[in-house]
Design a protein around this motif. Structure first.
Motif, PDB file in Angstrom:
ATOM      1  N   LEU A 221       0.868  -1.173   0.000  1.00  0.00           N
ATOM      2  CA  LEU A 221       0.000   0.000   0.000  1.00  0.00           C
ATOM      3  C   LEU A 221       0.908   1.226   0.000  1.00  0.00           C
ATOM      4  CD1 LEU A 221      -3.031   0.831   0.216  1.00  0.00           C
ATOM      5  CD2 LEU A 221      -2.666   1.032   2.688  1.00  0.00           C
ATOM      6  N   ALA A 222       0.827   2.016  -1.072  1.00  0.00           N
ATOM      7  CA  ALA A 222       1.700   3.180  -1.227  1.00  0.00           C
ATOM      8  C   ALA A 222       0.880   4.465  -1.167  1.00  0.00           C
ATOM      9  CB  ALA A 222       2.457   3.111  -2.551  1.00  0.00           C
ATOM     10  N   THR A 223       1.377   5.413  -0.364  1.00  0.00           N
ATOM     11  CA  THR A 223       0.666   6.684  -0.160  1.00  0.00           C
ATOM     12  C   THR A 223       1.623   7.853  -0.357  1.00  0.00           C
ATOM     13  OG1 THR A 223      -0.756   5.637   1.483  1.00  0.00           O
ATOM     14  CG2 THR A 223      -0.703   8.038   1.455  1.00  0.00           C
ATOM     15  N   PRO A 224       1.242   8.849  -1.159  1.00  0.00           N
ATOM     16  CA  PRO A 224       2.129  10.010  -1.339  1.00  0.00           C
ATOM     17  C   PRO A 224       2.253  10.819  -0.052  1.00  0.00           C
ATOM     18  CG  PRO A 224      -0.009  10.437  -2.329  1.00  0.00           C
ATOM     19  CD  PRO A 224      -0.017   8.995  -1.898  1.00  0.00           C
ATOM     20  N   ILE A 225       3.435  11.322   0.194  1.00  0.00           N
ATOM     21  CA  ILE A 225       3.677  12.209   1.338  1.00  0.00           C
ATOM     22  C   ILE A 225       3.662  13.628   0.797  1.00  0.00           C
ATOM     23  CG2 ILE A 225       5.292  12.821   3.168  1.00  0.00           C
ATOM     24  CD1 ILE A 225       6.436   9.963   2.906  1.00  0.00           C
ATOM     25  N   LEU A 226       2.636  14.371   1.144  1.00  0.00           N
ATOM     26  CA  LEU A 226       2.427  15.700   0.579  1.00  0.00           C
ATOM     27  C   LEU A 226       2.718  16.784   1.606  1.00  0.00           C
ATOM     28  CD1 LEU A 226      -0.949  14.990  -1.279  1.00  0.00           C
ATOM     29  CD2 LEU A 226       1.357  14.936  -2.241  1.00  0.00           C
ATOM     30  N   SER A 227       3.112  17.946   1.116  1.00  0.00           N
ATOM     31  CA  SER A 227       3.379  19.086   1.995  1.00  0.00           C
ATOM     32  C   SER A 227       2.085  19.549   2.655  1.00  0.00           C
ATOM     33  CB  SER A 227       3.993  20.229   1.189  1.00  0.00           C
ATOM     34  OG  SER A 227       3.070  20.700   0.214  1.00  0.00           O
ATOM     35  N   ALA A 228       2.223  20.438   3.601  1.00  0.00           N
ATOM     36  CA  ALA A 228       1.047  20.924   4.336  1.00  0.00           C
ATOM     37  C   ALA A 228       0.011  21.535   3.403  1.00  0.00           C
ATOM     38  CB  ALA A 228       1.476  21.933   5.390  1.00  0.00           C
TER      39      ALA A 228
END
Length: 282
Positions: A221-228
């Motif tokens: 399961l892959a999830t993008p790490i996004l800025s605030a």
């Protein structure tokens, strides 16, 4: 970076040699101890002229210049060492913060699925733009067990759930439970099994890459790490269940909105808080 370090080390060695040689030569006088006076002349002729035709005073100047150059190199090298040490401490602190988030995520996953936490794994990849698009460099790989070993896949756009999550900026689930079982039980020749897969199920992998990945993982399961602000992608969080004899599953354990909303997305949000300040320093 390795090439720069090598060139820098060679420069330090060469600069030191030049400084030593010029200093030594500058001590040699132009006028030798032995002289020869021709019968027809009253002026003696030195048997040893100025070394390489360069007067001693010029060698002295050269030694001074080379000594200054060495001093500058030593100062720069010391500054680089200080910066590197500071970066190392920063990286260690960053890794510890990331590991705490990954451990908490795996503990939650283990409790919800019943799979021993020793077998579960999580990784964080750092996003980097390239001329071709982007690539994802492994920043931290967290497993309590060393199996499976790290893959050699280059994670780019559309490659695996990890590449797809970065490209689409949304959570992507890779379900290879049935594929892994088929390969393990040898239900059919591998080539036949791979040829029957749809493009969507292949996740951009070649047959050789599928042999490696499906042989190692049931699902991920892959999830993008996004800025605030969600305008900038910092990286990708990947959680996986490995394909091994200790684990026997017949259906997906990472699929479903609950795993995405209660596990992956909150963990990615925590990782964003850790990574975003680090990006600002680069």
């Amino acid at each position: 970076m390795k090439n720069f370090r090598l060139c820098w080390d060679i420069l330090k060695i060469v600069a030191g040699l030049i400084a030593g040689i010029t200093l030594g030569i500058s001590k040699i006088p132009d006028k030798p101890l032995l002289e020869y006076k021709p019968p027809t002349s009253t002026d003696p002729v030195p048997l040893m002229p100025a070394l390489l035709g360069i007067p001693q005073e010029h060698w002295i100047i050269a030694s001074i210049i080379s000594a200054i150059a060495v001093a500058v190199i030593v100062a720069v090298d010391g500054s680089m060492a200080i910066v590197k040490a500071k970066r190392t401490r920063r990286d260690e602190a960053l890794r510890k913060d990331i590991q705490r988030v990954l451990l908490a995520s795996l503990k939650t996953l283990s409790e919800s699925t019943g799979v021993n936490i020793v077998y579960l794994g999580a990784s964080v990849f750092r996003y980097k733009k390239t001329k071709e698009g982007f690539k994802l460099n492994l920043l931290e790989r967290y497993r309590l067990d060393d199996f499976p070993p790290r893959s050699i896949i280059k994670w780019t756009q559309g490659k695996g759930a990890i590449g797809a999550a970065a490209q689409k900026r949304t959570t992507v689930h890779c379900d290879w439970v049935a594929l892994s079982q088929s390969l393990r039980n040898k239900c059919a020749p591998e080539d036949q099994i791979f040829s029957s897969l749809s493009d969507e199920d292949r996740f951009g992998f070649t047959d050789d890459e599928l042999r490696e990945m499906a042989g190692k993982y049931y699902e991920s399961l892959a999830t993008p790490i996004l800025s605030a602000s969600s305008r900038k992608i910092l990286g990708v969080l990947a959680i996986d269940i490995p394909n091994r004899e200790n684990i026997s599953i017949t259906q997906s354990l990472l699929g479903g909105r609950d795993k995405e909303e209660r596990l992956a997305v909150p963990a990615a949000a925590l990782l964003a808080q850790i990574l975003e300040p680090d990006y600002a320093l680069d």
